[in-house]
Write a protein that holds these residues in place. Structure first.
Motif, PDB file in Angstrom:
ATOM      1  N   LEU A 249      -4.896  -9.520   3.809  1.00 50.40           N
ATOM      2  CA  LEU A 249      -3.826  -8.926   3.265  1.00 50.40           C
ATOM      3  C   LEU A 249      -3.764  -7.165   3.090  1.00 50.40           C
ATOM      4  O   LEU A 249      -3.081  -6.750   3.839  1.00 50.40           O
ATOM      5  N   ALA A 250      -4.711  -6.961   2.325  1.00 50.17           N
ATOM      6  CA  ALA A 250      -4.829  -5.468   2.039  1.00 50.17           C
ATOM      7  C   ALA A 250      -5.283  -4.828   3.490  1.00 50.17           C
ATOM      8  O   ALA A 250      -4.747  -3.740   3.629  1.00 50.17           O
ATOM      9  N   HIS A 251      -6.174  -5.331   4.069  1.00 48.15           N
ATOM     10  CA  HIS A 251      -6.579  -4.795   5.450  1.00 48.15           C
ATOM     11  C   HIS A 251      -5.391  -4.970   6.371  1.00 48.15           C
ATOM     12  O   HIS A 251      -5.193  -3.886   7.026  1.00 48.15           O
ATOM     13  N   ALA A 252      -4.587  -6.065   6.504  1.00 47.79           N
ATOM     14  CA  ALA A 252      -3.510  -5.777   7.468  1.00 47.79           C
ATOM     15  C   ALA A 252      -2.420  -4.970   6.983  1.00 47.79           C
ATOM     16  O   ALA A 252      -1.790  -4.451   8.094  1.00 47.79           O
ATOM     17  N   LEU A 253      -2.389  -4.437   6.023  1.00 43.42           N
ATOM     18  CA  LEU A 253      -1.307  -3.430   5.518  1.00 43.42           C
ATOM     19  C   LEU A 253      -2.166  -2.003   5.607  1.00 43.42           C
ATOM     20  O   LEU A 253      -1.332  -1.183   5.169  1.00 43.42           O
ATOM     21  N   GLY A 254      -3.113  -2.038   5.774  1.00 41.81           N
ATOM     22  CA  GLY A 254      -4.121  -0.848   5.909  1.00 41.81           C
ATOM     23  C   GLY A 254      -4.390  -0.273   4.544  1.00 41.81           C
ATOM     24  O   GLY A 254      -4.375   0.963   4.204  1.00 41.81           O
ATOM     25  N   ARG A 255      -4.212  -1.040   3.448  1.00 38.83           N
ATOM     26  CA  ARG A 255      -4.479  -0.759   1.918  1.00 38.83           C
ATOM     27  C   ARG A 255      -5.910  -0.767   1.570  1.00 38.83           C
ATOM     28  O   ARG A 255      -6.741  -1.648   2.054  1.00 38.83           O
ATOM     29  N   ASP A 256      -6.333  -0.102   0.657  1.00 34.68           N
ATOM     30  CA  ASP A 256      -7.654  -0.268   0.020  1.00 34.68           C
ATOM     31  C   ASP A 256      -7.608  -1.619  -0.912  1.00 34.68           C
ATOM     32  O   ASP A 256      -6.598  -1.689  -1.578  1.00 34.68           O
ATOM     33  N   PRO A 257      -8.620  -2.564  -0.641  1.00 33.51           N
ATOM     34  CA  PRO A 257      -8.369  -3.889  -1.279  1.00 33.51           C
ATOM     35  C   PRO A 257      -8.348  -3.468  -2.772  1.00 33.51           C
ATOM     36  O   PRO A 257      -7.923  -4.446  -3.623  1.00 33.51           O
ATOM     37  N   LEU A 258      -9.242  -2.524  -3.350  1.00 32.05           N
ATOM     38  CA  LEU A 258      -9.202  -2.327  -4.977  1.00 32.05           C
ATOM     39  C   LEU A 258      -7.697  -2.057  -5.047  1.00 32.05           C
ATOM     40  O   LEU A 258      -7.109  -2.530  -6.238  1.00 32.05           O
ATOM     41  N   ARG A 259      -7.030  -0.863  -4.730  1.00 34.50           N
ATOM     42  CA  ARG A 259      -5.895  -0.416  -5.007  1.00 34.50           C
ATOM     43  C   ARG A 259      -4.846  -1.445  -4.885  1.00 34.50           C
ATOM     44  O   ARG A 259      -4.042  -1.598  -5.652  1.00 34.50           O
ATOM     45  N   PHE A 260      -4.902  -2.232  -3.798  1.00 35.84           N
ATOM     46  CA  PHE A 260      -3.790  -3.302  -3.503  1.00 35.84           C
ATOM     47  C   PHE A 260      -3.890  -4.265  -4.587  1.00 35.84           C
ATOM     48  O   PHE A 260      -2.973  -4.783  -5.092  1.00 35.84           O
ATOM     49  N   ARG A 261      -4.986  -4.621  -5.274  1.00 34.65           N
ATOM     50  CA  ARG A 261      -5.261  -5.509  -6.230  1.00 34.65           C
ATOM     51  C   ARG A 261      -4.538  -4.989  -7.531  1.00 34.65           C
ATOM     52  O   ARG A 261      -3.862  -5.737  -8.383  1.00 34.65           O
ATOM     53  N   LEU A 262      -4.915  -3.761  -7.727  1.00 36.03           N
ATOM     54  CA  LEU A 262      -4.456  -3.267  -9.100  1.00 36.03           C
ATOM     55  C   LEU A 262      -2.995  -3.209  -9.142  1.00 36.03           C
ATOM     56  O   LEU A 262      -2.460  -3.233  -9.917  1.00 36.03           O
ATOM     57  N   ASP A 263      -2.296  -2.943  -7.982  1.00 35.52           N
ATOM     58  CA  ASP A 263      -1.158  -2.573  -7.923  1.00 35.52           C
ATOM     59  C   ASP A 263      -0.341  -4.148  -7.993  1.00 35.52           C
ATOM     60  O   ASP A 263       0.842  -4.227  -8.423  1.00 35.52           O
ATOM     61  N   LEU A 264      -0.744  -4.914  -7.583  1.00 34.66           N
ATOM     62  CA  LEU A 264      -0.542  -6.447  -7.698  1.00 34.66           C
ATOM     63  C   LEU A 264      -0.533  -6.911  -8.964  1.00 34.66           C
ATOM     64  O   LEU A 264       0.035  -8.054  -9.502  1.00 34.66           O
ATOM     65  N   LEU A 265      -1.270  -6.543 -10.011  1.00 40.90           N
ATOM     66  CA  LEU A 265      -1.456  -7.088 -11.225  1.00 40.90           C
ATOM     67  C   LEU A 265      -0.337  -6.729 -12.048  1.00 40.90           C
ATOM     68  O   LEU A 265      -0.283  -5.397 -12.483  1.00 40.90           O
ATOM     69  N   THR A 266       0.305  -7.705 -12.879  1.00 43.06           N
ATOM     70  CA  THR A 266       1.616  -7.300 -13.408  1.00 43.06           C
ATOM     71  C   THR A 266       1.181  -6.529 -14.755  1.00 43.06           C
ATOM     72  O   THR A 266       0.381  -7.014 -15.637  1.00 43.06           O
ATOM     73  N   PRO A 267       1.655  -5.340 -14.860  1.00 42.74           N
ATOM     74  CA  PRO A 267       1.501  -4.601 -16.120  1.00 42.74           C
ATOM     75  C   PRO A 267       2.022  -5.146 -17.399  1.00 42.74           C
ATOM     76  O   PRO A 267       3.041  -5.737 -17.248  1.00 42.74           O
ATOM     77  N   GLY A 268       1.081  -5.006 -18.343  1.00 41.72           N
ATOM     78  CA  GLY A 268       1.348  -5.689 -19.767  1.00 41.72           C
ATOM     79  C   GLY A 268       1.083  -7.171 -19.911  1.00 41.72           C
ATOM     80  O   GLY A 268       0.723  -7.518 -21.242  1.00 41.72           O
ATOM     81  N   GLU A 269       0.706  -7.604 -19.010  1.00 40.57           N
ATOM     82  CA  GLU A 269       0.087  -9.205 -19.263  1.00 40.57           C
ATOM     83  C   GLU A 269      -1.121  -8.866 -19.536  1.00 40.57           C
ATOM     84  O   GLU A 269      -2.266  -8.402 -18.912  1.00 40.57           O
ATOM     85  N   PRO A 270      -1.723  -9.404 -20.612  1.00 40.24           N
ATOM     86  CA  PRO A 270      -2.897  -9.495 -21.088  1.00 40.24           C
ATOM     87  C   PRO A 270      -3.955  -9.708 -20.099  1.00 40.24           C
ATOM     88  O   PRO A 270      -4.855  -8.779 -19.918  1.00 40.24           O
ATOM     89  N   ASP A 271      -4.014 -10.689 -19.469  1.00 41.86           N
ATOM     90  CA  ASP A 271      -5.205 -10.908 -18.588  1.00 41.86           C
ATOM     91  C   ASP A 271      -4.952 -10.026 -17.281  1.00 41.86           C
ATOM     92  O   ASP A 271      -6.210  -9.562 -16.832  1.00 41.86           O
ATOM     93  N   ALA A 272      -3.835  -9.446 -16.974  1.00 45.35           N
ATOM     94  CA  ALA A 272      -3.858  -8.644 -15.918  1.00 45.35           C
ATOM     95  C   ALA A 272      -4.365  -7.423 -16.479  1.00 45.35           C
ATOM     96  O   ALA A 272      -5.192  -6.673 -15.721  1.00 45.35           O
ATOM     97  N   ASP A 273      -4.137  -6.819 -17.456  1.00 43.19           N
ATOM     98  CA  ASP A 273      -4.804  -5.600 -17.974  1.00 43.19           C
ATOM     99  C   ASP A 273      -6.164  -5.825 -18.226  1.00 43.19           C
ATOM    100  O   ASP A 273      -7.020  -4.680 -17.897  1.00 43.19           O
TER     101      ASP A 273
END
Lengths: 153, 739
Positions: free
Chosen positions: B548-572
């Motif tokens: 999905l990251a590559h399909a959108l032309g996004r960096d796979p690291l940045r793509f994941r970081l942006d998808l992780l819900t802020p504030g959720e303990p596991d996401a942090d």
């Protein structure tokens, strides 16, 4: 059955076994030296590595009748006083996990260092490639061999 | 030689029937302290404040460890937890395996990387309980208040005086004190730790480098015979005929006899046992058997056929919906772009370096078992039931195991060994050859997963669905009772536990999400394999995330970081390990042609991220050069232990990623030894850098996470290196060949 005399860890052992018995099973079941391990029976994994006149060999592939007067060293012999540089390096790097393959790894590494005191990484990789470790201690094995080599400088 | 690191139950009870009673009341029944019958202050009296600690007058401390030692270091880590609170002198610690006395020891097993997590509190409490009793004994001896008595490195010292009494000197006085409820004792704060979190050499390693360690296969008892069993190569087949004339003539062979299959609860194939005075004679005898087998009815299974069934099952109805958030169907219909991909992984063998084996001695009054198992209390129960004897007539010595990875959680091997020993009525070691081991394993399931994702016009991930199809573990593994009942396969709890757990992907913010499951039939026995379903679900999920990251032309690291819900303990926590792994791996820095980096992450109690760096050679072979793994597993008992487990798990998984596969043809497994099930070798092993996040959260397991992420991290790195997407493991080099 005629008895065969084996020279194991500097001691003679007279054994009554069929001449086509692999050394591995004579060591484990007849002589009672269980440090040499069975892993595959086909010379594919290295768990049964011993020294025959100082050379690393797979005990599962050596017929007991073919040994003659060659000196056999097992892990028990090599590690008798725990002072061997490979043994010390193995402990310093905390190499083993389950530990089952480690006697074979240590015997292989000791033979490598006896012939090549300062092996390159490629020489280590080549010499140790026949010894499988399923727990995955390979990175530590590389480090321990390098440490043992440095200590014997 | 006899296993010297296992207390026989007799020796254990030899503390005295009274002593044993004291062990029980000391921890589990503090209110019944009155049943303690020891003589107060008797010289030489051992101090056994609870079932795990024994202190003798010579200052030796014995710690009884319940968790099996499979290579993960359980004996050392358990002792560290006890000694930490006890304030013991580490050099006086000796560790033995706790005996099978189920009324006392309830953790004679390990699974799911749960060893540290499940014992951390109890073992510290056990140590603290002993420490407090020793303080009381010293205070009484000196006639001073307890608070003036402090435990320091194996002794109680009296504040301001320089007076000290060693634990050994206090043992008999402490043994006379009434039991103490462990929950009333304060535990140390993490900043006071002097063992936990430090580099403590493992207690089991000296014996593992000099050949003296006793694994199950090394058990030698007087009068021992050795046996192998000829098993039907076709799953579900049965013995039709055996001619043992020539086998019986092999020198050293004592007996040849049929062994009945135990299809239910044990899933053993049965066959013909050859018992001899050495392993080699038994193997030679088996070679001389003339055998005829009846195959099971119907079309014999093949991997090719199973793959076709799975290709259909990813489209058919689900039997179980694990997660259904929002409206996936609607969201996919409304998406501006839908991506779809199938991922597949085959059966895998455990291939422990020590092949399966168990030694059993059936005597008139008791049955003694020596087994490299990871589930001793269950082995005891099962053999008692098979033999029709009371539980306390069965003694199980849990020996060191030469690897396990889930295999030794099954009790088929001890059951077979009991069958043979029950005929012989003298000690017999039933050994599996490597061929037996590869052909009669309980394999990691074959599986196929279909993933679909919907993106909206602004490139946001709005919908995700996963269909998981596996040959279900629940149908054949022994723990769920070996059942062919279709009800089990529809039972949500069973499926959730076995077939998809971990399938609910990392805490990515995806508004519409569905994960469902459908089984595929197979005759191949299946069970746990290091990380179980999580050995294949992250391969699909984290690879697809990369797609999905590559399909959108996004960096796979940045793509994941942006998808992780802020504030959720596991996401942090996940964001932190992602950043750490990426930084250490030089994420984003240039690489030579046909090299690439790939990323994957996972939460499973422990949070982890992995970056693999690979090179793809002209012939299409993949070399994994380096793996960086960042791990947040809460409070760390042994940093080097976390590193060792993570390195090992990555290497273990790389076999399944690069070369290992179990395939079936004509109803039998095609592989038989290390030439055709190729495991990772030293020259293929990457450099591994394990980064541990400092944390005071309760500890969580590390035995499996490395194994979950190596697949997707390497597959994503291969894509970065070549532009070819790997959707099936092990990686087929023909897809990557450029010459």
């Amino acid at each position: 059955m005629p008895s065969i005399t084996l020279h194991i860890n500097d001691h003679p052992h007279a054994v009554d076994v069929a001449p086509d018995t692999p050394l591995l099973w004579v060591l484990r079941d007849t002589v009672g030296l269980t440090g040499t391990k069975y892993g595959c029976g086909m010379g594919l994994c290295g768990a049964c590595t011993v020294h025959l006149d100082g050379e690393a060999r797979r005990a599962c592939q050596i017929l007991v009748s073919s040994i003659g007067s060659a000196r056999i060293t097992t892990i028990e012999g090599l590690a008798a006083d725990r002072k061997h540089p490979v043994i010390r390096a193995w402990l310093a790097e905390q190499v083993p996990q389950c530990g089952y393959c480690q006697p074979g790894q240590i015997m292989q590494a000791a033979a490598l260092l006896a012939g090549t005191p300062h092996p390159t990484r490629q020489q280590i990789d080549e010499a140790m490639n026949g010894n499988i470790c399923r727990c995955g201690t390979y990175q530590r094995i590389r480090r321990a061999i390098a440490r043992a080599a440095a200590e014997t400088a | 030689m006899m296993p010297d690191d296992t207390l026989t139950r007799r020796a254990f009870l030899g503390v005295g029937a009274q002593g044993a009673a004291a062990l029980v009341v000391g921890f589990y029944l503090p209110a019944c302290g009155g049943t303690r019958e020891t003589t107060p202050g008797r010289a030489g009296q051992a101090f056994t404040p609870n079932a795990w600690i024994r202190i003798t007058a010579d200052d030796r401390i014995t710690i009884l460890v319940e968790k099996p030692e499979l290579g993960q270091g359980s004996r050392t880590y358990t002792a560290m937890m006890v000694a930490e609170e006890l304030e013991a002198d580490w050099s006086t610690i000796r560790v033995v395996q706790a005996p099978t006395v189920p009324a006392i020891y309830k953790e004679l097993r390990t699974a799911g990387s749960g060893g540290v997590e499940s014992t951390y509190l109890a073992m510290r409490q056990a140590g603290a309980q002993a420490r407090e009793l020793l303080r009381t004994a010293a205070a009484r001896h000196w006639g001073v208040p307890r608070q003036d008595c402090r435990a320091v490195n194996g002794a109680i010292v009296l504040a301001g005086t320089g007076r000290r009494l060693s634990f050994g000197a206090l043992a008999s006085a402490a043994a006379a004190l009434p039991a103490l409820a462990p929950t009333e004792i304060p535990l140390k704060a993490p900043e006071q730790f002097r063992l936990i979190g430090r580099a403590v050499p493992r207690l089991d390693l000296p014996a593992k480098v000099d050949g003296s360690a006793t694994f199950g296969i090394d058990v030698r008892v007087p009068g021992l015979l050795f046996a192998v069993i000829a098993r039907c190569p076709y799953f579900g087949g049965r013995l039709r005929h055996v001619d043992a004339t020539r086998a019986r003539r092999v020198p050293g062979v004592h007996a040849v006899f049929p062994v009945a299959p135990l299809p239910r609860r044990f899933n053993t194939a049965g066959g013909v046992a050859v018992v001899a005075d050495s392993s080699w004679s038994a193997v030679q005898g088996r070679r001389e058997l003339v055998l005829a087998w009846d195959r099971p009815a119907g079309e014999p299974e093949s991997t090719a056929g199973l793959r076709r069934v799975m290709e259909r099952a990813v489209l058919g109805p689900a039997t179980f919906v694990a997660v259904d958030r929002g409206d996936v169907v609607d969201a996919l219909r409304g998406a501006s772009r839908v991506l779809e991909a199938d991922y597949e992984s085959p059966f895998q063998a455990h291939a422990t370096m020590e092949p399966m084996n168990t030694t059993v001695d059936v005597r008139e009054r008791e049955i003694e078992v020596w087994s490299p198992t990871q589930f001793a209390d269950e082995v005891q129960r099962e053999i008692a039931e098979l033999a029709g004897v009371a539980l306390d007539r069965v003694i199980v010595h849990m020996t060191l195991s030469g690897g396990s990875f889930g295999r030794r959680y099954q009790w088929d091997v001890p059951a077979e060994a009991w069958q043979v020993a029950n005929v012989m009525r003298r000690p017999v070691q039933v050994m599996w050859t490597r061929e037996d081991d590869f052909q009669h394993d309980f394999y990691r399931p074959h599986n196929r997963q279909r993933l679909r994702a919907g993106l909206d016009t602004r490139g946001r991930l709005v919908a995700w669905s996963t269909r998981i199809v596996t040959t279900p573990i629940a149908a054949t593994n022994l723990y769920t009772g070996y059942t062919e009942s279709p009800e089990t396969l529809r039972d949500p709890a069973t499926i959730a536990a076995l077939e998809w757990y971990g399938g609910d992907i990392a805490p990515y913010a995806i508004p519409n999400f569905r994960l469902d499951y459908a089984p595929a039939d197979s005759v191949v026995p299946r069970s746990w394999w290091r990380s179980v379903a999580s050995s294949y679900t992250p391969f699909a999920e984290e690879s697809f995330m990369d797609e999905l990251a590559h399909a959108l032309g996004r960096d796979p690291l940045r793509f994941r970081l942006d998808l992780l819900t802020p504030g959720e303990p596991d996401a942090d926590r996940l964001r932190r390990v992602l950043r750490l792994a990426a930084e250490q791996a030089g994420w984003g820095t240039p690489l030579p042609a046909f090299q690439g980096r790939g990323l994957a992450c996972r939460v499973n109690g422990t949070c982890s991220a992995q970056v693999a760096h690979v090179a793809v050679d002209p012939d299409g072979s993949v070399r994994v050069l380096r793996v960086v793994s960042a791990v947040d597993c809460g409070l760390v008992i042994s940093p080097d232990g976390v590193r060792a487990m993570t390195e090992g798990a990555i290497n273990f998984a790389l076999t399944a990623v690069l070369t290992g596969a179990i395939t079936v043809k004509d109803g039998a497994v095609e592989q038989s030894n290390f030439h055709d099930y190729r495991v990772l070798r030293l020259s293929q092993a990457p450099d591994i850098d394990v980064q541990i996040v400092s944390s005071t959260a309760p500890p969580s397991g590390v035995g499996e996470l490395g194994a979950m992420l190596a697949g997707p991290a390497v597959a994503n790195a291969v894509f970065a290196a070549t532009g070819v997407r790997v959707r099936r493991l092990p990686i087929e080099s023909t897809l990557l060949r450029r010459t």
